[in-house]
Motif scaffolding. Structure first.
Motif, PDB file in Angstrom:
ATOM      1  N   TYR A  87      -3.149  -5.106   9.820  1.00 18.85           N
ATOM      2  CA  TYR A  87      -2.768  -6.351  10.038  1.00 18.85           C
ATOM      3  C   TYR A  87      -1.770  -6.550  11.181  1.00 18.85           C
ATOM      4  O   TYR A  87      -1.210  -5.568  11.463  1.00 18.85           O
ATOM      5  N   ASN A  88      -1.956  -7.826  11.873  1.00 17.20           N
ATOM      6  CA  ASN A  88      -0.918  -8.185  12.866  1.00 17.20           C
ATOM      7  C   ASN A  88       0.549  -7.989  12.008  1.00 17.20           C
ATOM      8  O   ASN A  88       0.527  -8.604  11.136  1.00 17.20           O
ATOM      9  N   GLY A  89       1.560  -7.538  12.792  1.00 17.67           N
ATOM     10  CA  GLY A  89       2.963  -7.468  11.998  1.00 17.67           C
ATOM     11  C   GLY A  89       3.939  -7.675  12.861  1.00 17.67           C
ATOM     12  O   GLY A  89       3.846  -7.271  13.963  1.00 17.67           O
ATOM     13  N   SER A  90       5.134  -7.652  12.209  1.00 16.80           N
ATOM     14  CA  SER A  90       6.476  -7.783  12.800  1.00 16.80           C
ATOM     15  C   SER A  90       7.475  -7.229  11.939  1.00 16.80           C
ATOM     16  O   SER A  90       7.269  -7.074  10.821  1.00 16.80           O
ATOM     17  N   ALA A  91       8.648  -6.729  12.598  1.00 22.22           N
ATOM     18  CA  ALA A  91       9.582  -6.052  11.772  1.00 22.22           C
ATOM     19  C   ALA A  91      11.002  -6.568  12.488  1.00 22.22           C
ATOM     20  O   ALA A  91      10.996  -6.891  13.624  1.00 22.22           O
ATOM     21  N   LEU A 107      -5.256 -13.354   9.996  1.00 22.74           N
ATOM     22  CA  LEU A 107      -5.557 -14.790  10.692  1.00 22.74           C
ATOM     23  C   LEU A 107      -4.425 -15.467  10.886  1.00 22.74           C
ATOM     24  O   LEU A 107      -4.445 -16.809  10.679  1.00 22.74           O
ATOM     25  N   LYS A 108      -3.121 -15.027  11.008  1.00 22.58           N
ATOM     26  CA  LYS A 108      -1.881 -15.533  11.541  1.00 22.58           C
ATOM     27  C   LYS A 108      -1.379 -16.615  10.187  1.00 22.58           C
ATOM     28  O   LYS A 108      -0.363 -17.401  10.331  1.00 22.58           O
ATOM     29  N   ILE A 109      -2.468 -16.650   8.874  1.00 21.56           N
ATOM     30  CA  ILE A 109      -1.613 -17.763   8.171  1.00 21.56           C
ATOM     31  C   ILE A 109      -1.566 -17.091   6.633  1.00 21.56           C
ATOM     32  O   ILE A 109      -0.823 -17.525   5.637  1.00 21.56           O
ATOM     33  N   PHE A 110      -2.242 -15.879   6.517  1.00 24.12           N
ATOM     34  CA  PHE A 110      -2.023 -15.375   5.244  1.00 24.12           C
ATOM     35  C   PHE A 110      -1.114 -14.102   5.366  1.00 24.12           C
ATOM     36  O   PHE A 110      -1.636 -12.898   5.966  1.00 24.12           O
ATOM     37  N   CYS A 111       0.187 -14.306   5.154  1.00 25.87           N
ATOM     38  CA  CYS A 111       1.291 -13.172   5.363  1.00 25.87           C
ATOM     39  C   CYS A 111       1.985 -12.658   3.866  1.00 25.87           C
ATOM     40  O   CYS A 111       2.148 -13.533   3.029  1.00 25.87           O
TER      41      CYS A 111
END
Length: 119
Positions: A87-91, A107-111
């Motif tokens: 998944y696209n991610g951030s930290a 999909l930028k909405i299910f996080c």
């Protein structure tokens, strides 16, 4: 070749100051973290980014993230070790370097987010 005491001391001081400067310049994400599952994850430099690899537990040895950034804010990909989905991610580092909040989104909405603690 003879090295006098003064030269030896200069070499030792230079080596120690270089090691200290490198330690001070390390990104706050680098190190070992305890995930919410209890497993330990090691984050280290890999190329121009930072890679997260599980070092304990059922998924030991699996790389579960690759992030780029600096100063406590990072972006990239995170992988669920159970499903293998990426998944696209951030930290983001918080708590004076004691916590690492990871977020992965489909999909930028299910996080989903997890907060890890420094070991």
């Amino acid at each position: 070749m003879r090295i006098n005491l003064r030269s030896a001391v200069t070499i030792v001081v230079f080596a120690a100051s270089t090691a200290f400067a490198q330690a001070q310049g390390a990104e706050p994400i680098v190190g070992q973290w305890r995930a919410e599952t209890g497993n330990i994850v090691k984050v280290s430099a890999c190329g121009g980014s930072y890679c997260a690899t599980i070092v304990t537990g059922e998924h030991k040895g699996k790389r579960i993230g690759q992030l780029s950034g600096s100063g406590g804010q990072y972006r990239g990909t995170v992988t669920d070790p159970s499903s293998g989905k990426t998944y696209n991610g951030s930290a983001a580092i918080s708590g004076g370097g004691a916590s690492l909040k990871l977020t992965g989104c489909a999909l930028k909405i299910f996080c989903k987010s997890q907060t890890w603690s420094r070991v």
